[in-house]
Design a protein around this motif. Structure first.
Motif, PDB file in Angstrom:
ATOM      1  N   ASP A 175       8.541  -5.163   8.684  1.00  0.00           N
ATOM      2  CA  ASP A 175       7.967  -6.677   8.106  1.00  0.00           C
ATOM      3  C   ASP A 175       6.489  -6.043   8.580  1.00  0.00           C
ATOM      4  O   ASP A 175       5.951  -6.854   9.503  1.00  0.00           O
ATOM      5  N   VAL A 176       5.851  -5.214   7.667  1.00  0.00           N
ATOM      6  CA  VAL A 176       4.248  -5.091   7.904  1.00  0.00           C
ATOM      7  C   VAL A 176       3.837  -6.191   7.241  1.00  0.00           C
ATOM      8  O   VAL A 176       3.016  -6.298   8.553  1.00  0.00           O
ATOM      9  N   GLY A 177       3.607  -7.206   7.373  1.00  0.00           N
ATOM     10  CA  GLY A 177       3.214  -8.741   7.245  1.00  0.00           C
ATOM     11  C   GLY A 177       3.732  -9.417   8.228  1.00  0.00           C
ATOM     12  O   GLY A 177       2.829 -11.445   7.388  1.00  0.00           O
ATOM     13  N   GLY A 178       4.522  -9.554   9.344  1.00  0.00           N
ATOM     14  CA  GLY A 178       4.438 -10.562  10.277  1.00  0.00           C
ATOM     15  C   GLY A 178       5.756 -11.606   9.352  1.00  0.00           C
ATOM     16  O   GLY A 178       5.985 -12.835  10.330  1.00  0.00           O
ATOM     17  N   ILE A 234      -2.117  -9.500   5.204  1.00  0.00           N
ATOM     18  CA  ILE A 234      -1.559  -8.217   5.091  1.00  0.00           C
ATOM     19  C   ILE A 234      -1.308  -6.619   4.922  1.00  0.00           C
ATOM     20  O   ILE A 234      -0.254  -6.278   6.064  1.00  0.00           O
ATOM     21  N   ALA A 235      -3.004  -5.990   4.500  1.00  0.00           N
ATOM     22  CA  ALA A 235      -2.901  -4.949   4.736  1.00  0.00           C
ATOM     23  C   ALA A 235      -2.820  -4.544   6.331  1.00  0.00           C
ATOM     24  O   ALA A 235      -2.735  -3.692   6.384  1.00  0.00           O
ATOM     25  N   GLU A 240      -2.409   4.055   5.808  1.00  0.00           N
ATOM     26  CA  GLU A 240      -3.548   3.867   4.402  1.00  0.00           C
ATOM     27  C   GLU A 240      -2.462   4.496   3.737  1.00  0.00           C
ATOM     28  O   GLU A 240      -2.052   4.919   3.185  1.00  0.00           O
ATOM     29  N   GLY A 241      -3.460   4.314   2.129  1.00  0.00           N
ATOM     30  CA  GLY A 241      -2.863   5.066   1.396  1.00  0.00           C
ATOM     31  C   GLY A 241      -2.233   3.964   0.482  1.00  0.00           C
ATOM     32  O   GLY A 241      -2.641   2.911  -0.056  1.00  0.00           O
ATOM     33  N   HIS A 245      -2.584   0.115  -0.588  1.00  0.00           N
ATOM     34  CA  HIS A 245      -2.832  -0.607  -2.043  1.00  0.00           C
ATOM     35  C   HIS A 245      -1.583  -1.785  -2.397  1.00  0.00           C
ATOM     36  O   HIS A 245      -1.619  -2.549  -3.394  1.00  0.00           O
ATOM     37  N   ARG A 246      -0.498  -1.297  -2.502  1.00  0.00           N
ATOM     38  CA  ARG A 246       0.387  -1.758  -2.376  1.00  0.00           C
ATOM     39  C   ARG A 246       0.553  -3.600  -1.946  1.00  0.00           C
ATOM     40  O   ARG A 246       1.211  -4.111  -3.152  1.00  0.00           O
TER      41      ARG A 246
END
Length: 474
Positions: A175-178, A234-235, A240-241, A245-246
């Motif tokens: 859940d990278v963006g919470g 979100i990012a 990184e990388g 980017h996605r």
């Protein structure tokens, strides 16, 4: 016989804030120190200053600062007589919850060798806790005092940290963006508080909670500020990388789709085709809430676009049908519509993440599969190349197993937030917390000195220390 309680904040608010600051000062003196990126004594003689972590996160940190303090503050200022309170309380809660989050997260995640090691990254993650508190406060905005809001922050931040640990560290959900840990948690915590603080006298609304031309304009400006900086939000915690980017690309795609869908749907639901401001202020951001659970996955731009459309539709239909039902039938008074912006899109994004895990072939990730899904990495003795190792190397889950753990994370976030919010709301009903009476809700002049307040104002005529009779058994 009844007791008399005051809505005056004098003494109570200063005592609370000075005690809180003094306690944190003692904790910082005793336990806080620099982390490896900040400590001058630990730097090697040949260290490259440009490689310091600061230069990788400072711009994202500043973007999130703008979102938290300016974007959210203006977005909440949509009520004609409560704009100063909305912006000021947002500022108060943001600082209070960030400081508290810095301490709680510090002892949970960064405590070793008898010290809490702090750097700018810690402040960044603490601001996620502050955003959670501000979102939850949206459900009860205008119906509470600053003392009640600060008490809510004191209770919510530790539960947020615990729930985040359960979801991300125990269940190892992605859940990278919470979406799950922040938006779903904040929404249902706020609704739990609102349920406990239900006011029958406000069931049909209050004349002062309606917007004005200027308040709607300020709120729409806040929406656009959030819209611009949402990709940074979100990012900020994505690797990184290509994954980062996605995340940025997907976030812009879903936000743009939400914006156009909001205009189209809002016009369609109005008989004369006029646009509803609450739809534009909220539904244009709905895709940003949903994308957090799948931001770095290989969902393709088309998938992000579809998610933005679906989230925006759910948000607008929520304002049209769900909010009135919750307020009249289930006693959920949702002042800012957080269920429509954070709850429904959050659930859609969480389910979308499970679907993406099940349907997207592993080959689409190449050697990055275990960077996106650390728990799916095989044990060390089965790893054949360095590129596919990761922090989750001992789990080796299948896609279906990972999807089940995503569901477990969502369920735990929903249940813990709702129950925790309800229990917190019960504590917030204590009569000495200066809760405003129904007739004085949604009015800046109850707690703020407002320039140009007319002498005929009902609050202007009242004593500065308004006395309210309350029953002894409250």
């Amino acid at each position: 016989m009844s007791k008399v309680f005051s809505t005056s904040l004098r003494c109570r608010l200063p005592i609370l804030l000075f005690f809180f600051q003094g306690t944190l000062l003692v904790l910082f003196v005793l336990f806080a120190t620099y982390d490896e990126h900040t400590d001058a004594a630990s730097q090697p003689p040949d260290a490259d200053p440009s490689a310091n972590q600061l230069y990788g996160i400072f711009s994202l940190f500043q973007d999130i600062q703008l979102m938290l303090l300016v974007g959210l503050g203006l977005l909440l200022a949509f009520m004609r007589g409560y704009g100063i309170s909305a912006v000021a309380y947002n500022f108060l809660l943001a600082n209070f919850a960030t400081q508290w989050g810095l301490v709680v997260q510090g002892f949970v995640h960064y405590y070793h060798q008898g010290k809490v090691h702090l750097g700018l990254y810690n402040v960044l993650t603490a601001e996620f806790a502050a955003i959670t508190v501000v979102i939850s406060a949206g459900a009860i905005l205008g119906r509470t005092s600053s003392l009640q809001l600060l008490l809510m922050a004191l209770c919510e931040v530790p539960l947020y940290v615990a729930c985040e640990w359960l979801t991300m560290s125990h269940f190892r959900a992605v859940d990278v963006g919470g979406t799950i840990t922040l938006h779903v948690f904040a929404c249902y915590f706020g609704l739990g508080v609102s349920f406990a603080l239900y006011r029958p006298g406000l069931r049909r609304g209050h004349p002062k909670e309606n917007p004005s031309y200027l308040s709607d304009l300020l709120s729409l400006v806040g929406t656009m500020i959030l819209w611009v900086f949402w990709p940074s939000f979100i990012a900020s915690l994505v690797q990184e990388g290509d994954a980062q980017h996605r995340a940025v690309l997907h976030t812009w795609m879903t936000l743009s789709a939400s914006a156009l869908t909001s205009f189209a749907t809002s016009s369609l639901l109005e008989k004369k085709g006029k646009l509803t401001m609450s739809h534009l202020q909220n539904a244009t951001l709905a895709g940003g809430v949903a994308i957090g659970a799948v931001a770095d996955m290989a969902i393709t731009p088309a998938g992000a676009f579809a998610l933005g459309i679906l989230s925006s539709l759910a948000c607008i239909l929520g304002f049209k049908y769900v909010t009135p039902f919750l307020a009249t039938k289930i006693r959920f008074q949702d002042q800012c519509g957080i269920h429509n912006l954070h709850g429904l899109p959050g659930l859609i994004g969480a389910v979308g993440g499970m679907v993406a895990i099940l349907l997207i072939p592993d080959e689409n990730y190449g050697l990055r599969l275990y960077q996106v899904f650390p728990p799916r990495a095989p044990p060390l003795d089965n790893v054949t190349t360095v590129e596919v190792t990761s922090a989750g190397q001992e789990l080796g889950r299948t896609a279906s197993q990972q999807a089940l753990y995503q569901a477990a994370g969502l369920g735990s976030s929903f249940v813990l937030s709702l129950m925790g919010g309800y229990l917190t709301g019960l504590v917030m009903r204590l009569p000495f917390l200066a809760q405003p009476p129904d007739e004085l809700c949604f009015d800046d002049s109850l707690y703020f000195k407002i320039q140009g307040l007319t002498e005929t104002s009902p609050i202007g005529q009242a004593s500065e220390d308004l006395q309210l009779p309350l029953k002894e058994n409250v």
